[in-house]
Motif scaffolding. Sequence first.
Motif, PDB file in Angstrom:
ATOM      1  N   UNK C 659       0.800  -0.977   0.051  1.00  6.16           N
ATOM      2  CA  UNK C 659      -0.062  -0.019   0.116  1.00  6.16           C
ATOM      3  C   UNK C 659       0.951   1.309   0.070  1.00  6.16           C
ATOM      4  N   UNK C 660       0.590   2.194  -0.820  1.00  2.00           N
ATOM      5  CA  UNK C 660       1.363   3.420  -0.897  1.00  2.00           C
ATOM      6  C   UNK C 660       0.654   4.231   0.193  1.00  2.00           C
ATOM      7  N   UNK C 661       1.505   4.495   1.063  1.00  2.00           N
ATOM      8  CA  UNK C 661       0.989   5.374   2.177  1.00  2.00           C
ATOM      9  C   UNK C 661       1.126   6.947   2.163  1.00  2.00           C
ATOM     10  N   UNK C 662       2.104   7.190   1.329  1.00  2.00           N
ATOM     11  CA  UNK C 662       2.566   8.520   1.260  1.00  2.00           C
ATOM     12  C   UNK C 662       3.290   8.819  -0.078  1.00  2.00           C
ATOM     13  N   UNK C 663       3.195   9.960  -0.766  1.00  2.00           N
ATOM     14  CA  UNK C 663       3.832  10.279  -1.891  1.00  2.00           C
ATOM     15  C   UNK C 663       3.979  11.717  -1.952  1.00  2.00           C
ATOM     16  N   UNK C 664       5.201  12.059  -2.270  1.00  2.00           N
ATOM     17  CA  UNK C 664       5.491  13.510  -2.479  1.00  2.00           C
ATOM     18  C   UNK C 664       6.305  13.776  -3.480  1.00  2.00           C
ATOM     19  N   UNK C 665       6.092  14.913  -4.404  1.00  2.00           N
ATOM     20  CA  UNK C 665       6.908  15.160  -5.494  1.00  2.00           C
ATOM     21  C   UNK C 665       7.114  16.433  -5.344  1.00  2.00           C
ATOM     22  N   UNK C 666       8.483  16.961  -5.583  1.00  2.00           N
ATOM     23  CA  UNK C 666       9.132  18.226  -5.704  1.00  2.00           C
ATOM     24  C   UNK C 666       9.390  18.411  -7.064  1.00  2.00           C
ATOM     25  N   UNK C 667       8.908  19.034  -7.938  1.00  2.00           N
ATOM     26  CA  UNK C 667       9.473  19.305  -9.445  1.00  2.00           C
ATOM     27  C   UNK C 667       9.700  20.675  -9.815  1.00  2.00           C
ATOM     28  N   UNK C 668      10.654  20.712 -10.412  1.00  2.00           N
ATOM     29  CA  UNK C 668      10.960  21.959 -11.242  1.00  2.00           C
ATOM     30  C   UNK C 668      10.594  21.780 -12.582  1.00  2.00           C
ATOM     31  N   UNK C 669       9.645  22.635 -12.939  1.00  2.00           N
ATOM     32  CA  UNK C 669       9.040  22.433 -14.151  1.00  2.00           C
ATOM     33  C   UNK C 669       9.027  23.865 -14.849  1.00  2.00           C
ATOM     34  N   UNK C 670       9.790  24.638 -14.304  1.00  2.00           N
ATOM     35  CA  UNK C 670      10.040  26.019 -14.918  1.00  2.00           C
ATOM     36  C   UNK C 670       9.044  26.995 -14.529  1.00  2.00           C
ATOM     37  N   UNK C 671       8.648  28.067 -15.016  1.00  2.00           N
ATOM     38  CA  UNK C 671       7.943  28.936 -14.616  1.00  2.00           C
ATOM     39  C   UNK C 671       6.305  28.277 -14.739  1.00  2.00           C
ATOM     40  N   UNK C 672       5.529  28.460 -13.591  1.00  2.00           N
ATOM     41  CA  UNK C 672       4.317  27.763 -13.531  1.00  2.00           C
ATOM     42  C   UNK C 672       3.151  28.823 -13.830  1.00  2.00           C
ATOM     43  N   UNK C 673       2.294  28.583 -14.912  1.00  2.00           N
ATOM     44  CA  UNK C 673       1.372  29.446 -15.299  1.00  2.00           C
ATOM     45  C   UNK C 673       0.083  29.257 -14.477  1.00  2.00           C
ATOM     46  N   UNK C 674      -0.274  28.147 -14.393  1.00  2.00           N
ATOM     47  CA  UNK C 674      -1.651  27.968 -13.400  1.00  2.00           C
ATOM     48  C   UNK C 674      -1.227  26.605 -12.429  1.00  2.00           C
ATOM     49  N   UNK C 675      -0.897  26.855 -11.179  1.00  2.00           N
ATOM     50  CA  UNK C 675      -0.359  25.867 -10.279  1.00  2.00           C
ATOM     51  C   UNK C 675      -1.421  24.786 -10.116  1.00  2.00           C
ATOM     52  N   UNK C 676      -2.665  25.009 -10.350  1.00  2.00           N
ATOM     53  CA  UNK C 676      -3.639  24.020  -9.941  1.00  2.00           C
ATOM     54  C   UNK C 676      -3.448  22.771 -11.118  1.00  2.00           C
ATOM     55  N   UNK C 677      -3.286  23.500 -12.415  1.00  2.00           N
ATOM     56  CA  UNK C 677      -3.282  22.599 -13.527  1.00  2.00           C
ATOM     57  C   UNK C 677      -1.916  21.626 -13.412  1.00  2.00           C
ATOM     58  N   UNK C 678      -1.021  22.411 -12.857  1.00  2.00           N
ATOM     59  CA  UNK C 678       0.369  21.823 -12.749  1.00  2.00           C
ATOM     60  C   UNK C 678       0.322  20.676 -11.809  1.00  2.00           C
ATOM     61  N   UNK C 679      -0.109  20.792 -10.685  1.00  2.00           N
ATOM     62  CA  UNK C 679      -0.385  19.960  -9.528  1.00  2.00           C
ATOM     63  C   UNK C 679      -1.338  18.723 -10.307  1.00  2.00           C
ATOM     64  N   UNK C 680      -2.242  19.176 -10.864  1.00  2.00           N
ATOM     65  CA  UNK C 680      -3.136  18.036 -11.379  1.00  2.00           C
ATOM     66  C   UNK C 680      -2.419  16.983 -12.334  1.00  2.00           C
ATOM     67  N   UNK C 681      -1.453  17.775 -13.262  1.00  2.00           N
ATOM     68  CA  UNK C 681      -0.725  16.926 -14.245  1.00  2.00           C
ATOM     69  C   UNK C 681       0.317  15.863 -13.431  1.00  2.00           C
ATOM     70  N   UNK C 682       1.120  16.521 -12.482  1.00  2.00           N
ATOM     71  CA  UNK C 682       1.827  15.754 -11.764  1.00  2.00           C
ATOM     72  C   UNK C 682       0.976  14.485 -10.825  1.00  2.00           C
ATOM     73  N   UNK C 683       0.066  14.932 -10.304  1.00  2.00           N
ATOM     74  CA  UNK C 683      -0.726  13.685  -9.658  1.00  2.00           C
ATOM     75  C   UNK C 683      -1.162  12.811 -10.508  1.00  2.00           C
TER      76      UNK C 683
END
Lengths: 164, 263, 795
Positions: C659-683
Amino acid sequence: MPSVTLTVNGKSHTVDIEARTLLVELLREKLSLTGTHVGCDTSQCGACVVHVDGVSVKSCAMLALQAEGTDVLTIEGLAAADGTLHPMQEAFREHHALQCGFCTPGMVMSAIDMVMAHPEGMTEEDIRHNLEGNLCRCTGYHNIVKAIAAAWPVMHGKELVAAE
Amino acid sequence: MYDFKYEKPTDVAAAVASLGADMEAKALAGGQTFIPVLKQRLNKPTVVVDLSKLGLTGITVTPTSVTIGAMTTHGTVAESEEVKKAIPALAHLAGLIGDNAVRHRGTIGGSLANNDPSACYPAALLALGGTVTTDRRTITAGDFFQGMFTTALEQGELITSVSFPVPEKAAYAKFRNPASRYAMVGVFVAKLAGGVRVAITGASQGGVYRHTQFEQALSKNFAPDAIKDITTPSDGLNSDIHASAEYRAHLIGVMTKRAVLAC
Amino acid sequence: MNAIFEGIGASVRRKEDLRFISGRGNFVDDINRPGQTHAIIKRSDRPHAKLISIDTAVAKAAPGVIAVFIAADMEKDALGGIPCGWQIHNKDGSPMAEPPHPILASGKVRHVGDPIAVVIAETRQQAKDAAELLDIVFEDLPPVATVRDAVRPGAALVHDGVTGNTCFDWHIGDKDLVDAAFARATKVVKLDLTNNRLVPNAMEPRAAIGEFDPMSDDYTLYTTSQNPHVIRLLMGAFVLHLPEHKLRVVAPDVGGGFGSKIYHYAEEAIVTWSAGKLKRPVKWTCDRTEAFMSDAHGRDHDSTAEMALDAAGNFLALRVRTLCNMGAYLSTFAPAVPTYLYATLLAGVYKTPAVYAEVHAVFTNTVPVDAYRGAGRPEATFLLERLMDVIAHDTGHDRVALRRQNFIPADAFPYQTPVALNYDSGDYQTTLTKALEYAKWDEFPARRAAAAAKGKLRGIGISTYVEACGIAPSKLVGQLGARAGLYEVANVRVHPTGSVTVFTGTHSHGQGHETTFAQLVSDQLGIPISQIDIVHGDTNKIPFGMGTYGSRSLAVGGSAMVKAMDKIITKGKKIAAHLMEASVEDIEFKDGKFSVAGTDKAKTLAEIALTAYVPHNYPIEELEPGLDETAFYDPKNFTYPGGCHVCEVEIDADTGVTTVVGFTAVDDVGRVINPMIVEGQVQGGVAQGIGQALFENAVYDDQAQLVSASFMDYTMPRADSIPNILVGTETTLCTHNPLGVKGCGEVGAIGSPPAVINAVVDALRDFGVRHIDMPASPQKIWSIIQAGRPQMAAE
């Protein structure tokens, strides 16, 4: 050719169909309600979920003839006549619970059904468990779970406290 | 799907007559397995007889038994306060079948008549020593299941209800196939007046079966530890991409212990 | 100016959502054309067989049937085969083997699912009924099921004349330098690993409708594509021989792609050509089971990796040998994936001075393999990041410290790797530090102990990665074998009253372009996003475009938009200067207004636009009317997102369930236009990565039958098998595009799989396990625990 009479989104229809016609085929092909989708052929994905007499069903695993006399609600019938969205639709938009939008109609219909079936409250785990019949390939589910939790209090008119 | 003639009779006799008149006629209960099978063109019925208007729904609970109409959905059983009180394991089991939408349509009669080797209900019926009542007779669980996808039902014979004796204790532990979520190994343990019965589904090539070694051990000592030294042989168990026969044999032990613990 | 901030950096709610949540999306299968017919493709159920005969007579006579076509019918029209868009050269400089890829199987079938015939009828069911009446005689040939089978001496040949089933045998890097480094190494760590084969499974199955207008000879193809112009080019020029002006390709709402909808598929050509033959629209919609055996699959590598180290744990050289699967035919970009999208990434985030990789690509009797989310980069990352943990395991180094010690330092950019790429920016120490902090890495031992008290095995793993996306400079990819340019195109049309329509050559199939691009335009032109429409997916509307894949839409397509908007502003300044009787040099454009510097004189964009379209008072001698500009942007380099993913798992030792009990992603995707969408793409990407690591597996048996051919057998991640995914971003800007953006579509799927497996291996550290291949299924883990137990007892 057999015919079926049913109510869809408040409107009565009588349609001649082959006996082998699925409910989803009736909706999409005969009634042009293409919001209900087909994403698999093994009843796994849930893109085709609609409500029949108030509960969620997979319209790809039901013959149209079995829906004789029933009241069917599809994604197209959720918003009020003036266009006001259902709280679940609102929540999906607000919480970015959709990306490509293909699984979304089935997700929203399943989500409404689960929230109505759990007036006692739901935990995040409950929501995830109740989504087991709906696949999404885009979102990783995170925001879908958030959206459902956010719609619950709006739909029940009370704060969401996780049931014991 | 091939086309067929669709009938929706309103009494059992008419349904039985339709099904008996044509070897290629098929009964349609909830359709949650049957309709996908039709879609894959794996079955070519001439007539499909919809059983939904036969009045075969409902749950009757007495101090000693729970009787469920054949067309009662899994969802209804799972949510039934009476079933939850009388045989909570049965409600729990029903709630583990498919998903919400599937449970709103799928029926107990359909599940048992199909006797899918990875279905859940057969384990409950066999472990509890229940009976299947048809339009013509009553069949004990032991006689009913005759190997996977095979039952004692004759052509045109319809299940009308299913009866389960109320056990002292019972529990169902299911290890789901990760993809299909059917039982890869499902174990129903029931402690009855006459001893403990353990039925295994999902694991065997022959469909649901009783694990007599576990039954004997648990009848003597109803505790998880009672079976810790019993090795389930892998002979005759299913093997597929998700689980080898050996892994299934192992899971039978694990799931049985969990079921005993949950009792 | 705007009441609500909706420019760059705002989590604007998506403009496209209303239609999707209302059931008013417009997917290909939702479209029905007047007079439409329905096509069913008859596919091979044999993995490898000669086609002795096909008798279509009975099927043709079945009720409702309009036509049945087989390869011979297409050969009469001299149709071309399905082209491959990328050519790789062998070590000796010779070109790769490129056997024919017929639209319908001709002479032989080469995989289960290979299309043999098309049956077209008035209804879909009639076409299905008739397809069963085709009488096909096969003569079975021995099948080649896996890459190992393909290279076995005496293996059957998938394509006659393709010796050893070898598509290409390619290499990159300096072999001599690497060999020398290995010779002086104090330690060499070796790892064999496989990258499991996957089925992309976008939720919308593919579909296509062909239409022909005999009055104008115009063809239209509606298709589930990520790149309609590419399909028009490939199908028009190479397959059907139709000129571009007579072929319109429309990709409307598309329900997910993940790479699988980049490629030109046979069905697109079949429905378009058939529509011309029958003079009626022809519609085909894929079943899911059919999708499993006809959508291009992903990954499928067998690799050996060796790292040479010095005594201090510094990496001296990396040597990699990879055997990869092309499937039965070359899909559109297949050869690029295990080469320039994979081996070029083998330096990873590390300053390893020498890298040498050999890639041997083979044909098998399986569905073609091509790019799937990440495409080559997940394979490189899995190899490297598993190797990191194995090095740590074998040498006793701390796995975090080992990585930190070998990272390319933040001040070393631009950094030239030994495998061709030039990284422009990045800061791997910082993303690692942040990820460890968010994941509470230091407190893990307490969580492990708590889990142990409950009888669970808990593990934690990291993965630090870099990827190359935003493909790509046309000249460079041309040198590397691409048969296309990889620029992007934008047409920015300012309407007379000041609203804006942007036509982009990229395509959105879930990425939210209608919102992100509108934010970008809003930011640059200073008008609210309600005044901006983004149009994509129609070759008749959009000048040109290369589509969406490889996380390129913002980096390349967005840059094209910026370039087009620069032209708009430049022209607007000239008009403004004329109107306000000022010098062009004195005109400033800010917040949607052209103003004369140092004065309060200003004109809005709408006023300038109106003047441009109603040029009564206008410098008509020097300037054309209108305010409509197109730009083609060709990137100068790839972009290089990077970051760190941390995964935490719990394993039930009794059943082997993880069971995956935790997942953390810290990504450098350059400048972020829409953080909500970036977060969704990463998830979403992470969920697919967890899927690959724990659940998903496309399995062929030894007879080359696809065993996992439906959702009943292929484990898709579900809501209850994916955890909440914590997403953070740390930004270093891309230095070579005007926005500083890098791309976020694939990072989730690239960074996550090794983080998951590293966590699983960590959880099982007491069982003597060094490596586990994906997917780490319950059965596999149970076997490891079983095998490890006696050893524990012995210790």
